[in-house]
Design a protein around this motif. Structure first.
Motif, mmCIF file in Angstrom:
data_model
loop_
_atom_site.group_PDB
_atom_site.id
_atom_site.type_symbol
_atom_site.label_atom_id
_atom_site.label_comp_id
_atom_site.label_asym_id
_atom_site.label_seq_id
_atom_site.Cartn_x
_atom_site.Cartn_y
_atom_site.Cartn_z
ATOM 1 N N GLN A 157 0.797 -1.229 -0.015
ATOM 2 C CA GLN A 157 0.045 0.014 0.036
ATOM 3 C C GLN A 157 0.883 1.251 -0.193
ATOM 4 N N GLY A 158 1.969 1.100 -0.728
ATOM 5 C CA GLY A 158 3.014 2.339 -0.751
ATOM 6 C C GLY A 158 2.029 3.638 -1.375
ATOM 7 N N PRO A 159 2.749 4.812 -1.314
ATOM 8 C CA PRO A 159 2.363 5.827 -2.175
ATOM 9 C C PRO A 159 2.490 5.938 -3.858
ATOM 10 N N PHE A 160 3.442 5.123 -4.413
ATOM 11 C CA PHE A 160 3.471 4.956 -5.591
ATOM 12 C C PHE A 160 3.993 3.470 -5.989
ATOM 13 N N ASP A 161 3.778 2.958 -7.225
ATOM 14 C CA ASP A 161 3.991 1.679 -7.716
ATOM 15 C C ASP A 161 5.336 1.729 -8.064
ATOM 16 N N ILE A 162 5.963 2.395 -9.018
ATOM 17 C CA ILE A 162 7.417 2.375 -9.682
ATOM 18 C C ILE A 162 7.900 3.750 -9.573
ATOM 19 N N SER A 163 9.346 3.814 -9.417
ATOM 20 C CA SER A 163 9.991 4.807 -9.841
ATOM 21 C C SER A 163 10.871 4.793 -11.307
ATOM 22 N N ILE A 164 10.712 5.843 -11.890
ATOM 23 C CA ILE A 164 11.603 5.733 -13.228
ATOM 24 C C ILE A 164 12.578 6.850 -13.009
ATOM 25 N N THR A 165 13.766 6.230 -13.632
ATOM 26 C CA THR A 165 14.814 7.226 -14.096
ATOM 27 C C THR A 165 15.036 7.353 -15.283
ATOM 28 N N TRP A 166 14.789 8.460 -16.140
ATOM 29 C CA TRP A 166 14.819 8.529 -17.506
ATOM 30 C C TRP A 166 16.403 8.631 -17.849
ATOM 31 N N PRO A 167 16.919 8.311 -18.884
ATOM 32 C CA PRO A 167 18.223 8.431 -19.462
ATOM 33 C C PRO A 167 19.015 9.763 -19.076
ATOM 34 N N ASN A 168 18.137 10.997 -19.149
ATOM 35 C CA ASN A 168 18.587 12.243 -18.855
ATOM 36 C C ASN A 168 18.803 12.379 -17.412
ATOM 37 N N GLY A 169 18.562 11.434 -16.403
ATOM 38 C CA GLY A 169 18.396 11.667 -15.046
ATOM 39 C C GLY A 169 17.287 12.172 -14.404
ATOM 40 N N LYS A 170 16.195 12.606 -15.142
ATOM 41 C CA LYS A 170 15.000 12.941 -14.434
ATOM 42 C C LYS A 170 14.265 11.841 -13.838
ATOM 43 N N VAL A 171 13.827 11.807 -12.378
ATOM 44 C CA VAL A 171 13.181 10.871 -11.924
ATOM 45 C C VAL A 171 11.577 11.014 -11.559
ATOM 46 N N GLU A 172 10.922 9.985 -11.927
ATOM 47 C CA GLU A 172 9.295 10.122 -11.767
ATOM 48 C C GLU A 172 8.809 9.076 -10.829
ATOM 49 N N LEU A 173 8.000 9.298 -9.864
ATOM 50 C CA LEU A 173 7.136 8.578 -9.103
ATOM 51 C C LEU A 173 5.675 8.237 -9.672
ATOM 52 N N LEU A 174 5.571 7.164 -10.120
ATOM 53 C CA LEU A 174 4.185 6.802 -10.685
ATOM 54 C C LEU A 174 3.455 5.901 -10.062
ATOM 55 N N ASP A 175 2.054 6.064 -9.883
ATOM 56 C CA ASP A 175 1.021 5.286 -9.625
ATOM 57 C C ASP A 175 0.092 4.752 -10.727
ATOM 58 N N ILE A 176 0.441 3.541 -11.212
ATOM 59 C CA ILE A 176 -0.137 3.143 -12.423
ATOM 60 C C ILE A 176 -1.560 2.580 -11.960
ATOM 61 N N LYS A 177 -2.503 3.038 -13.010
ATOM 62 C CA LYS A 177 -3.817 2.890 -12.896
ATOM 63 C C LYS A 177 -4.266 2.225 -14.319
ATOM 64 N N THR A 178 -5.360 1.394 -14.068
ATOM 65 C CA THR A 178 -6.217 0.924 -15.344
ATOM 66 C C THR A 178 -6.990 1.771 -15.801
ATOM 67 N N HIS A 179 -6.846 2.048 -17.237
ATOM 68 C CA HIS A 179 -7.980 3.137 -17.569
ATOM 69 C C HIS A 179 -8.998 2.481 -17.686
ATOM 70 N N THR A 180 -10.036 3.016 -16.944
ATOM 71 C CA THR A 180 -11.384 2.396 -16.808
ATOM 72 C C THR A 180 -12.632 3.398 -17.294
ATOM 73 N N LEU A 181 -13.765 3.240 -17.807
ATOM 74 C CA LEU A 181 -14.723 3.846 -18.081
ATOM 75 C C LEU A 181 -16.077 3.652 -17.230
ATOM 76 N N ARG A 182 -16.763 4.520 -16.890
ATOM 77 C CA ARG A 182 -17.927 4.341 -16.126
ATOM 78 C C ARG A 182 -18.933 3.747 -17.099
ATOM 79 N N LYS A 183 -19.829 2.649 -16.322
ATOM 80 C CA LYS A 183 -20.847 2.127 -16.986
ATOM 81 C C LYS A 183 -21.955 2.922 -17.451
ATOM 82 N N ARG A 184 -22.201 3.980 -16.714
ATOM 83 C CA ARG A 184 -23.385 4.681 -17.028
ATOM 84 C C ARG A 184 -23.275 5.792 -18.200
ATOM 85 N N ASP A 185 -22.444 6.034 -18.657
ATOM 86 C CA ASP A 185 -22.170 7.076 -19.753
ATOM 87 C C ASP A 185 -20.793 6.703 -20.442
#
Length: 97
Positions: free
Chosen positions: A32-60
């Motif tokens: 239950q951590g605050p992020f799923d993965i951390s990525i370090t780009w080749p240029n050194g930039k670091v991002e913390l990502l929470d990966i979500k499944t793209h889902t749509l509402r059933k109603r609309d």
């Protein structure tokens, strides 16, 4: 398929996507951590990502957007959505009113 299984599959797809782009990817081992993965780009930039499944509402058919927790906002986590076509995208969190 269970929602948790879809989530795991999309997290692994995201990891694979960033590895193909030359990033260093580290997976958070906390269930239950605050992020799923951390990525370090080749240029050194670091991002913390929470990966979500793209889902749509059933109603609309509109996309479901999530909100970052206070801890996630504080450390700069970004949402990264994956869908069944295996294309990922960043999306800003739902605004808090």
């Amino acid at each position: 398929m269970k929602d948790s299984t879809k989530g795991t599959m999309n997290e692994l797809r995201a990891i694979n996507e960033f590895l193909k782009k030359g990033c260093v990817v580290c997976k958070n081992v906390e269930a239950q951590g605050p992020f799923d993965i951390s990525i370090t780009w080749p240029n050194g930039k670091v991002e913390l990502l929470d990966i979500k499944t793209h889902t749509l509402r059933k109603r609309d058919g509109s996309p479901i957007h999530r909100s970052l927790s206070p801890i996630q906002r504080g450390i700069g986590v970004k949402f990264y959505y994956k869908d069944t076509s295996d294309e990922g995208h960043y999306h800003p969190p739902k605004s808090r009113k």
